[in-house]
Design a protein around this motif. Sequence first.
Motif, PDB file in Angstrom:
ATOM      1  N   GLU A 256      32.029  30.578  76.614  1.00  0.00           N
ATOM      2  CA  GLU A 256      32.737  29.917  75.511  1.00  0.00           C
ATOM      3  C   GLU A 256      33.740  30.872  74.865  1.00  0.00           C
ATOM      4  N   LYS A 257      33.319  32.098  74.627  1.00  0.00           N
ATOM      5  CA  LYS A 257      34.204  33.084  74.009  1.00  0.00           C
ATOM      6  C   LYS A 257      35.366  33.443  74.936  1.00  0.00           C
ATOM      7  N   ALA A 258      35.114  33.468  76.220  1.00  0.00           N
ATOM      8  CA  ALA A 258      36.158  33.837  77.194  1.00  0.00           C
ATOM      9  C   ALA A 258      37.329  32.868  77.149  1.00  0.00           C
ATOM     10  N   LYS A 259      37.082  31.657  76.664  1.00  0.00           N
ATOM     11  CA  LYS A 259      38.145  30.656  76.586  1.00  0.00           C
ATOM     12  C   LYS A 259      39.219  31.032  75.566  1.00  0.00           C
ATOM     13  N   HIS A 260      38.911  31.974  74.675  1.00  0.00           N
ATOM     14  CA  HIS A 260      39.854  32.355  73.625  1.00  0.00           C
ATOM     15  C   HIS A 260      40.790  33.491  74.070  1.00  0.00           C
ATOM     16  N   ARG A 261      40.619  33.993  75.276  1.00  0.00           N
ATOM     17  CA  ARG A 261      41.406  35.147  75.706  1.00  0.00           C
ATOM     18  C   ARG A 261      42.892  34.825  75.823  1.00  0.00           C
ATOM     19  N   TYR A 262      43.220  33.561  76.033  1.00  0.00           N
ATOM     20  CA  TYR A 262      44.618  33.169  76.172  1.00  0.00           C
ATOM     21  C   TYR A 262      45.421  33.479  74.910  1.00  0.00           C
ATOM     22  N   LYS A 263      44.720  33.578  73.766  1.00  0.00           N
ATOM     23  CA  LYS A 263      45.422  33.791  72.499  1.00  0.00           C
ATOM     24  C   LYS A 263      46.181  35.115  72.478  1.00  0.00           C
ATOM     25  N   ILE A 264      45.610  36.160  73.083  1.00  0.00           N
ATOM     26  CA  ILE A 264      46.287  37.457  73.081  1.00  0.00           C
ATOM     27  C   ILE A 264      47.523  37.418  73.972  1.00  0.00           C
ATOM     28  N   GLU A 265      47.453  36.654  75.072  1.00  0.00           N
ATOM     29  CA  GLU A 265      48.614  36.508  75.946  1.00  0.00           C
ATOM     30  C   GLU A 265      49.726  35.744  75.224  1.00  0.00           C
ATOM     31  N   ALA A 266      49.327  34.718  74.465  1.00  0.00           N
ATOM     32  CA  ALA A 266      50.307  33.942  73.697  1.00  0.00           C
ATOM     33  C   ALA A 266      50.957  34.806  72.619  1.00  0.00           C
ATOM     34  N   LYS A 267      50.153  35.688  72.003  1.00  0.00           N
ATOM     35  CA  LYS A 267      50.698  36.568  70.967  1.00  0.00           C
ATOM     36  C   LYS A 267      51.676  37.574  71.570  1.00  0.00           C
ATOM     37  N   SER A 269      53.462  37.065  74.183  1.00  0.00           N
ATOM     38  CA  SER A 269      54.658  36.290  74.503  1.00  0.00           C
ATOM     39  C   SER A 269      55.516  36.071  73.264  1.00  0.00           C
ATOM     40  N   GLU A 270      54.880  35.800  72.133  1.00  0.00           N
ATOM     41  CA  GLU A 270      55.612  35.610  70.876  1.00  0.00           C
ATOM     42  C   GLU A 270      56.345  36.889  70.482  1.00  0.00           C
ATOM     43  N   LEU A 271      55.663  38.023  70.590  1.00  0.00           N
ATOM     44  CA  LEU A 271      56.276  39.304  70.240  1.00  0.00           C
ATOM     45  C   LEU A 271      57.516  39.581  71.085  1.00  0.00           C
ATOM     46  N   LYS A 272      57.395  39.314  72.369  1.00  0.00           N
ATOM     47  CA  LYS A 272      58.481  39.644  73.295  1.00  0.00           C
ATOM     48  C   LYS A 272      59.616  38.623  73.260  1.00  0.00           C
ATOM     49  N   ASN A 273      59.271  37.359  73.339  1.00  0.00           N
ATOM     50  CA  ASN A 273      60.292  36.323  73.511  1.00  0.00           C
ATOM     51  C   ASN A 273      60.915  35.831  72.204  1.00  0.00           C
ATOM     52  N   VAL A 274      60.170  35.885  71.116  1.00  0.00           N
ATOM     53  CA  VAL A 274      60.684  35.397  69.834  1.00  0.00           C
ATOM     54  C   VAL A 274      61.240  36.535  68.980  1.00  0.00           C
ATOM     55  N   HIS A 275      60.604  37.709  69.079  1.00  0.00           N
ATOM     56  CA  HIS A 275      60.971  38.815  68.189  1.00  0.00           C
ATOM     57  C   HIS A 275      61.588  40.013  68.909  1.00  0.00           C
ATOM     58  N   PHE A 297      54.239  43.565  61.816  1.00  0.00           N
ATOM     59  CA  PHE A 297      54.195  43.172  60.401  1.00  0.00           C
ATOM     60  C   PHE A 297      54.827  41.795  60.214  1.00  0.00           C
ATOM     61  N   THR A 298      55.970  41.588  60.856  1.00  0.00           N
ATOM     62  CA  THR A 298      56.676  40.308  60.742  1.00  0.00           C
ATOM     63  C   THR A 298      55.844  39.165  61.310  1.00  0.00           C
ATOM     64  N   VAL A 299      55.279  39.400  62.491  1.00  0.00           N
ATOM     65  CA  VAL A 299      54.478  38.364  63.151  1.00  0.00           C
ATOM     66  C   VAL A 299      53.228  38.046  62.341  1.00  0.00           C
ATOM     67  N   ASN A 300      52.577  39.077  61.814  1.00  0.00           N
ATOM     68  CA  ASN A 300      51.377  38.855  61.006  1.00  0.00           C
ATOM     69  C   ASN A 300      51.700  38.092  59.722  1.00  0.00           C
ATOM     70  N   LEU A 301      52.814  38.460  59.082  1.00  0.00           N
ATOM     71  CA  LEU A 301      53.203  37.776  57.845  1.00  0.00           C
ATOM     72  C   LEU A 301      53.450  36.291  58.095  1.00  0.00           C
ATOM     73  N   LYS A 302      54.133  35.983  59.185  1.00  0.00           N
ATOM     74  CA  LYS A 302      54.373  34.571  59.537  1.00  0.00           C
ATOM     75  C   LYS A 302      53.056  33.831  59.742  1.00  0.00           C
ATOM     76  N   ARG A 303      52.124  34.492  60.432  1.00  0.00           N
ATOM     77  CA  ARG A 303      50.847  33.850  60.728  1.00  0.00           C
ATOM     78  C   ARG A 303      50.030  33.629  59.448  1.00  0.00           C
ATOM     79  N   ILE A 304      50.039  34.619  58.559  1.00  0.00           N
ATOM     80  CA  ILE A 304      49.305  34.501  57.300  1.00  0.00           C
ATOM     81  C   ILE A 304      49.858  33.354  56.455  1.00  0.00           C
TER      82      ILE A 304
END
Length: 314
Positions: A256-267, A269-275, A297-304
């Motif tokens: 069940e926990k392993a299903k959440h690993r995609y989140k780090i890949e998505a993050k 991707s956001e760092l590279k492609n958006v910022h 810092f920018t990415v974390n602020l947006k997420r918060i």
Amino acid sequence: MYDEDWKDRMPGKNIDNDLEKELAYCKELKEIVEKEPSISSIPAVQEKLNILSEMVEDTQENIVLSKDEDAKTGHKSADSSFFGYKTHLAMTEERIITAAVVTSGEKGDGPELPKLLEISQENGIEVDTIIGDAAYSGKENIQLTSEHNIKIVAKLNPSITQGFRKAKDQFDYNKDADLFVCPAGHLALRKGRQGKKNIGTNQVTTYFFDVEKCKTCPLRNGCYKDGAKSKTYSVSIKSDVHQEQSAFQETEYFKEKAKHRYKIEAKNSELKNVHGYSRASSYGINNMQLQGAMTIFTVNLKRILKLCTEIQSV
């Protein structure tokens, strides 16, 4: 009609093995041809000029990159590589980055886990589970997390166990290429397995390196024997060392926990492609760390802010 003397103005072809001279020749050639409309307007010539322009631009960019003494060549897979840096991240399930470690491109992921864990805990994060890929399932990481009563959701890869070698003699496992990288940053060419499963001694996976690179490597002393026709690195597959982790992999909690690993890949991707974090803006690892800090810092602020909005709307 066109000037018959334009050919006389063509630059002399570079015959030296000098990249700077070759670039100068290409630029001058391009400028002369472009000044002759009757030639440069021909579609086939235009196509060649465009290709030449792209090649000159890419080559100049790579020359600039190669001047960064801190950057190193890393591997995205066995067949693809990059020149630069890696940023190792730790993140909560709410997708807030809690730690980041910037290294040169050839460094493995697994060895950075202790530092990521330490930084996250210093930032006030209570860690009970770490989710990652096979690069983080090394013996040392499993022991570390066990000592802190932390579960590690990372599938085992038998190639990670490196026996009792001294730290300076250990090679890093590259999960993307599924091969080992030597301390000088060279990726193994191939691997092979020796021994029979469940019969006698442990099976061994042997990794084969480019001996021509070893002959001139500045780290060859104690690693490569002069005159040797091959350079290999072998690791024992010790299933008993990871027996408890292997059993944990089969639990519903792990799956069940392993299903959440995609989140780090998505993050990532956001760092590279958006910022714009796919490219270093300055030379040196210190500048890369500064760029990373500002981007994170920018990415974390947006997420918060987004999480706050979601809470307020409930």
